[in-house]
Design a protein around this motif. Structure first.
Motif, mmCIF file in Angstrom:
data_model
loop_
_atom_site.group_PDB
_atom_site.id
_atom_site.type_symbol
_atom_site.label_atom_id
_atom_site.label_comp_id
_atom_site.label_asym_id
_atom_site.label_seq_id
_atom_site.Cartn_x
_atom_site.Cartn_y
_atom_site.Cartn_z
ATOM 1 N N GLU B 4 0.832 -1.195 0.000
ATOM 2 C CA GLU B 4 0.000 0.000 0.000
ATOM 3 C C GLU B 4 0.875 1.256 0.000
ATOM 4 O O GLU B 4 1.850 1.352 0.741
ATOM 5 C CB GLU B 4 -0.916 0.003 1.235
ATOM 6 N N TYR B 5 0.504 2.174 -0.854
ATOM 7 C CA TYR B 5 1.273 3.419 -0.995
ATOM 8 C C TYR B 5 0.356 4.625 -0.826
ATOM 9 O O TYR B 5 -0.854 4.521 -1.014
ATOM 10 C CB TYR B 5 1.927 3.483 -2.381
ATOM 11 N N ASP B 6 0.948 5.762 -0.480
ATOM 12 C CA ASP B 6 0.162 7.000 -0.492
ATOM 13 C C ASP B 6 -0.172 7.378 -1.923
ATOM 14 O O ASP B 6 -1.282 7.797 -2.231
ATOM 15 C CB ASP B 6 0.947 8.146 0.168
ATOM 16 N N ALA B 7 0.812 7.240 -2.794
ATOM 17 C CA ALA B 7 0.602 7.627 -4.180
ATOM 18 C C ALA B 7 1.343 6.681 -5.108
ATOM 19 O O ALA B 7 2.452 6.235 -4.801
ATOM 20 C CB ALA B 7 1.097 9.050 -4.404
ATOM 21 N N ILE B 8 0.702 6.374 -6.242
ATOM 22 C CA ILE B 8 1.390 5.648 -7.303
ATOM 23 C C ILE B 8 1.510 6.602 -8.483
ATOM 24 O O ILE B 8 0.522 7.226 -8.886
ATOM 25 C CB ILE B 8 0.643 4.360 -7.699
ATOM 26 N N VAL B 9 2.715 6.754 -8.970
ATOM 27 C CA VAL B 9 2.963 7.640 -10.107
ATOM 28 C C VAL B 9 3.237 6.751 -11.317
ATOM 29 O O VAL B 9 4.051 5.824 -11.237
ATOM 30 C CB VAL B 9 4.165 8.569 -9.836
ATOM 31 N N CYS B 10 2.503 6.971 -12.416
ATOM 32 C CA CYS B 10 2.664 6.152 -13.612
ATOM 33 C C CYS B 10 3.266 6.991 -14.734
ATOM 34 O O CYS B 10 2.722 8.027 -15.091
ATOM 35 C CB CYS B 10 1.333 5.583 -14.079
ATOM 36 N N GLY B 11 4.373 6.504 -15.270
ATOM 37 C CA GLY B 11 5.073 7.231 -16.327
ATOM 38 C C GLY B 11 6.226 8.005 -15.719
ATOM 39 O O GLY B 11 6.076 8.617 -14.659
ATOM 40 N N THR B 12 7.386 7.963 -16.390
ATOM 41 C CA THR B 12 8.555 8.657 -15.839
ATOM 42 C C THR B 12 8.964 9.839 -16.718
ATOM 43 O O THR B 12 10.141 10.144 -16.856
ATOM 44 C CB THR B 12 9.751 7.704 -15.668
ATOM 45 N N GLY B 13 7.989 10.493 -17.334
ATOM 46 C CA GLY B 13 8.270 11.753 -18.017
ATOM 47 C C GLY B 13 8.659 12.808 -16.994
ATOM 48 O O GLY B 13 8.535 12.598 -15.777
ATOM 49 N N LEU B 14 9.120 13.940 -17.474
ATOM 50 C CA LEU B 14 9.618 14.974 -16.558
ATOM 51 C C LEU B 14 8.555 15.397 -15.544
ATOM 52 O O LEU B 14 8.831 15.483 -14.344
ATOM 53 C CB LEU B 14 10.115 16.189 -17.346
ATOM 54 N N THR B 15 7.329 15.653 -16.003
ATOM 55 C CA THR B 15 6.273 16.101 -15.088
ATOM 56 C C THR B 15 6.094 15.108 -13.942
ATOM 57 O O THR B 15 6.088 15.489 -12.768
ATOM 58 C CB THR B 15 4.942 16.251 -15.850
ATOM 59 N N GLU B 16 5.970 13.825 -14.294
ATOM 60 C CA GLU B 16 5.725 12.803 -13.262
ATOM 61 C C GLU B 16 6.940 12.650 -12.335
ATOM 62 O O GLU B 16 6.780 12.401 -11.149
ATOM 63 C CB GLU B 16 5.380 11.458 -13.910
ATOM 64 N N CYS B 17 8.150 12.766 -12.888
ATOM 65 C CA CYS B 17 9.331 12.611 -12.031
ATOM 66 C C CYS B 17 9.468 13.770 -11.038
ATOM 67 O O CYS B 17 9.847 13.553 -9.891
ATOM 68 C CB CYS B 17 10.596 12.456 -12.871
ATOM 69 N N ILE B 18 9.147 14.978 -11.485
ATOM 70 C CA ILE B 18 9.215 16.102 -10.538
ATOM 71 C C ILE B 18 8.167 15.896 -9.447
ATOM 72 O O ILE B 18 8.450 16.055 -8.255
ATOM 73 C CB ILE B 18 8.987 17.464 -11.229
ATOM 74 N N ILE B 19 6.948 15.516 -9.860
ATOM 75 C CA ILE B 19 5.881 15.307 -8.866
ATOM 76 C C ILE B 19 6.284 14.195 -7.892
ATOM 77 O O ILE B 19 6.130 14.332 -6.677
ATOM 78 C CB ILE B 19 4.549 14.968 -9.575
ATOM 79 N N SER B 20 6.827 13.100 -8.428
ATOM 80 C CA SER B 20 7.256 11.991 -7.577
ATOM 81 C C SER B 20 8.285 12.466 -6.554
ATOM 82 O O SER B 20 8.202 12.148 -5.355
ATOM 83 C CB SER B 20 7.855 10.898 -8.473
ATOM 84 N N GLY B 21 9.250 13.254 -7.017
ATOM 85 C CA GLY B 21 10.267 13.788 -6.110
ATOM 86 C C GLY B 21 9.648 14.649 -5.027
ATOM 87 O O GLY B 21 9.955 14.511 -3.843
ATOM 88 N N MET B 22 8.723 15.532 -5.435
ATOM 89 C CA MET B 22 8.083 16.422 -4.458
ATOM 90 C C MET B 22 7.271 15.641 -3.428
ATOM 91 O O MET B 22 7.270 15.975 -2.241
ATOM 92 C CB MET B 22 7.132 17.371 -5.180
ATOM 93 N N LEU B 23 6.579 14.600 -3.891
ATOM 94 C CA LEU B 23 5.761 13.804 -2.969
ATOM 95 C C LEU B 23 6.653 13.060 -1.978
ATOM 96 O O LEU B 23 6.390 13.045 -0.772
ATOM 97 C CB LEU B 23 4.886 12.812 -3.747
ATOM 98 N N SER B 24 7.731 12.444 -2.477
ATOM 99 C CA SER B 24 8.635 11.717 -1.576
ATOM 100 C C SER B 24 9.264 12.667 -0.566
ATOM 101 O O SER B 24 9.352 12.362 0.621
ATOM 102 C CB SER B 24 9.731 11.001 -2.376
ATOM 103 N N VAL B 25 9.696 13.827 -1.051
ATOM 104 C CA VAL B 25 10.292 14.822 -0.157
ATOM 105 C C VAL B 25 9.287 15.240 0.916
ATOM 106 O O VAL B 25 9.646 15.493 2.065
ATOM 107 C CB VAL B 25 10.777 16.045 -0.978
ATOM 108 N N SER B 26 8.006 15.277 0.548
ATOM 109 C CA SER B 26 6.962 15.676 1.502
ATOM 110 C C SER B 26 6.582 14.544 2.445
ATOM 111 O O SER B 26 5.605 14.657 3.187
ATOM 112 C CB SER B 26 5.715 16.137 0.754
ATOM 113 N N GLY B 27 7.300 13.419 2.358
ATOM 114 C CA GLY B 27 7.071 12.331 3.304
ATOM 115 C C GLY B 27 6.042 11.304 2.860
ATOM 116 O O GLY B 27 5.657 10.428 3.625
#
Lengths: 231, 441
Positions: B4-27
């Motif tokens: 179980e995850y807080d968020a699943i990010v699909c696709g590793t384009g730039l938009t999704e990678c920045i969002i993924s980074g921001m979400l992980s940084v936010s805990g």
């Protein structure tokens, strides 16, 4: 020989006057839980934790090794767990001049994985990369599943540096980094990893950061193991 | 994957990678998957060159193109504004540590069949061949006005109200002619159409200021480009996410986004279901949640010489304002080369792109292709642009927009920050990135 690994104080400020400084990117590879992060923490910080968190939580760590004539500064990259599902980005290998491929001497499968990483590096990385193989957890010799001779003959065959190490007891940890430092070609002075002029985005932004952030500018004040951990 | 995850990010384009980074940084606990074996999705840089040829069924590479591995060819051409939002994100997240940038050498604009250097300061304005003598003086006065303009200080407004005065009225006030308005609006303010002319001037003045400030950072042009291609950007943000605990799985097909009562509960791959509270994805992972909003044509050109009339620049941007060629949308040309480690020695990669307006898109970019000189190999693609049909607040599925025809990443960053705000209910807090732990010791 009067060589020793010693702790840097950041920014390369505490470098002896004699000799040139050479900076190299070194990447760690190997299966999860073989002790990659522990090896680096032992080398850089001189300590060991039995239950090291599964990510190191730092972009990369640096450590300086002094040789007779020169100083070698390693920029050490950890996989940040991206190896777990074979999802390491090519950026990771990019420009790496050295690699340590780690396996666990008590786990034969991790040795097979190490061989796969060697092939991957030979295919993907800079052709002149210095690769070394580390059989870690040598303190657990009573549970050994990979014979020293087996790994050594493989390393010879592939032209790799090889040592058995223990992050726990510190056995051969400094030595393996030192051996790599000696083997690396000392032709490019520090900071010339890429040809041509690049712009330093961080430097240009420092004024901006100083204004907007209250925690900026104190690099090195917090130990790396206070970094965010996997939850 | 069955976790179980807080968020699943699909696709590793730039938009999704920045969002993924921001979400992980936010805990947040993040799982990031991609159906491809490589990072970057549409914002990948293709390597080796043989893979690009295979992608376009273009036969085999020429012997003089050197080793295929020396090439990293972007599928989408963009530059970073040195003072723009993406650079701010890169710096504040520490991702700049993984990347090296070069300043783009030339910024040019097309006028009546010729290209000219874009004049961005008063000195360049006076030396420019773009304008006649009197027009130069008027343009210089306009630039000085913009430089001194401060939206928060009415004393600097000189009878221009940023919220009321239209840009057209500003042009009239300074007596600027159509040609000058064209390159000001398109090559300095980087508008892609002329819609801005009848709108309040505030945002346009801010864009011109950003161009000037970006230029002031590194000199030659306001644009930056990363060594090894744009595909390094998503990889850098993915590493940030991983360092903060994000889990990465490439080569993982996503068969279904799973809902219960209209709200997302997970993502299915084969027989596995990873559970989550939110999904963030690019349009290709949620085809029934997006609508087509247009098309972009992009033509990748491999050339073995610099673009003519650019002073042999190793990297260039040329903007063809829509008015100059009787169009509604600008045509962009970007050019990068060996110096960025994206092409073999002596080679250049030029890309001509625009928003499609007719049934014959290739004819639309002809004027751009003609500026390039002899072209050794062309790869043409026409891509649909998608935007999400809803904000994702009910479903908790947040779909990004396709990468548009603009020549920089500002609209991508707007999308990232907007999605982050919709998904988390808050603005991204940059202070959560602790530089002392992220960094070099």
């Amino acid at each position: 020989m009067a060589t020793a690994a010693r702790t840097s104080t950041g920014g390369g400020g505490a470098v002896p006057s004699a000799g040139k400084i050479f900076q190299f990117k070194l990447v760690l590879l190997g299966e999860a839980a073989v002790g990659k992060s522990s090896l680096v923490l032992r080398f850089v910080k001189g300590h060991f934790h039995d239950y090291q968190e599964s990510t190191i939580g730092a972009a990369f760590l640096t450590q300086t090794v002094c040789l007779d004539e020169t100083t070698v500064k390693f920029e050490i990259w950890d996989t940040a767990g991206q190896e777990r599902y074979h999802s390491l980005a090519p950026m990771y290998y990019r420009g790496a001049q050295a690699a340590i491929i780690v396996y666990d001497i008590t786990n034969h499968e991790s040795f097979n994985k190490a061989k796969a990483w060697v092939r991957e590096l030979q295919r993907q990385a800079n052709p002149n990369i210095v690769i070394s193989l580390a059989g870690n957890k040598a303190d657990l010799a009573n549970k050994r599943m990979v014979e020293y001779e087996e790994a050594q003959s493989y390393a010879e065959e592939q032209g790799l540096l090889f040592m058995e190490t223990s992050a726990k007891t510190a056995m051969n940890v400094n030595d393996i980094f030192l051996a790599i430092a000696k083997k690396l070609p000392k032709t490019d002075p520090a900071g010339s990893r890429n040809p041509g002029q690049t712009v330093n985005v961080n430097t240009a932004a420092q004024n901006v950061e100083a204004k907007s952030s209250c925690c900026g500018g104190s690099t090195g004040a917090t130990p790396a193991n206070a970094a965010p951990t996997r939850t | 994957m069955d976790e179980e995850y807080d968020a699943i990010v699909c696709g590793t384009g730039l938009t999704e990678c920045i969002i993924s980074g921001m979400l992980s940084v936010s805990g947040k606990r993040v799982l990031h998957v991609d159906r491809n074996k490589y990072y970057g999705g549409d914002s990948a840089s293709i390597t080796p060159l043989e893979d690009l040829y295979a992608k376009f069924n273009a036969g085999s590479i020429l012997p003089e193109m050197g080793r295929g591995r020396d090439w990293n060819v972007d599928l989408i051409p963009k530059f970073l504004m040195a003072n723009g939002e993406l650079v701010r994100l890169l710096i504040h997240t520490g991702v700049t540590r993984y990347l090296e940038f070069k300043s783009v050498e030339g910024s040019f604009v097309y006028k009546q069949g010729k290209i000219h250097k874009v004049p961005a300061d008063e000195k360049e304005a006076l030396a420019s061949g773009l304008m006649g003598l009197f027009e130069k003086r008027r343009f210089r006065n306009f630039l000085i006005f913009v430089m001194e303009f401060d939206e928060n200080d009415p004393k600097t407004w000189k009878d221009v109200d940023p919220k009321r005065t239209t840009m057209n009225e500003v042009y009239q006030k300074y007596g600027l002619d159509q040609n000058t308005a064209d390159f000001t609006g398109h090559a300095l303010a980087l508008h892609t159409t002329d819609e801005y002319i009848t709108q309040p001037c505030g945002p346009t003045l801010a864009r011109i200021k950003m161009y000037q400030e970006s230029l002031a950072r590194y000199g030659k042009s306001p644009y930056l480009y990363p060594l090894y291609g744009l595909g390094e950007l998503p990889q850098g943000f993915a590493r940030l996410s991983a360092i903060y605990g994000g889990t990465y799985m490439l080569d993982k097909p996503v068969e279904e986004i799973v809902f219960e009562n209209g709200k997302v509960v997970g993502v299915r791959s084969g027989s596995e279901v990873a559970r989550c509270k939110q999904v963030y994805c690019d349009p290709s992972y949620a085809p029934d949640r997006v609508r087509k909003i247009g098309q972009v044509i992009r033509c990748i050109c491999l050339i073995d010489h610099p673009i003519p009339n650019t002073n042999n620049a190793l990297s260039t941007q040329i903007i063809i304002p829509q008015n100059q060629v009787g169009r509604k949308n600008d045509i962009y040309i970007s050019c990068v080369s060996t110096t960025h480690q994206v092409a073999a020695k002596g080679w250049f990669i030029a890309m001509v792109s625009t928003t499609v307006e007719t049934g014959n898109p290739e004819a639309e970019i002809k004027v751009g292709l003609e500026l390039l000189g002899p072209i050794r190999q062309k790869f043409v693609s026409v891509s649909d642009l998608f935007a999400p049909t809803d904000l994702g607040l009910e479903s908790q599925v947040f779909v990004s927009k396709s990468y548009d025809a603009t020549s920089h990443f500002e609209s991508t960053c707007d999308d990232v920050l907007d999605i982050f705000k919709r998904g988390t209910g808050e603005q991204f807090d940059f202070s959560k990135v602790n530089h002392t732990t992220l960094g070099e010791e």
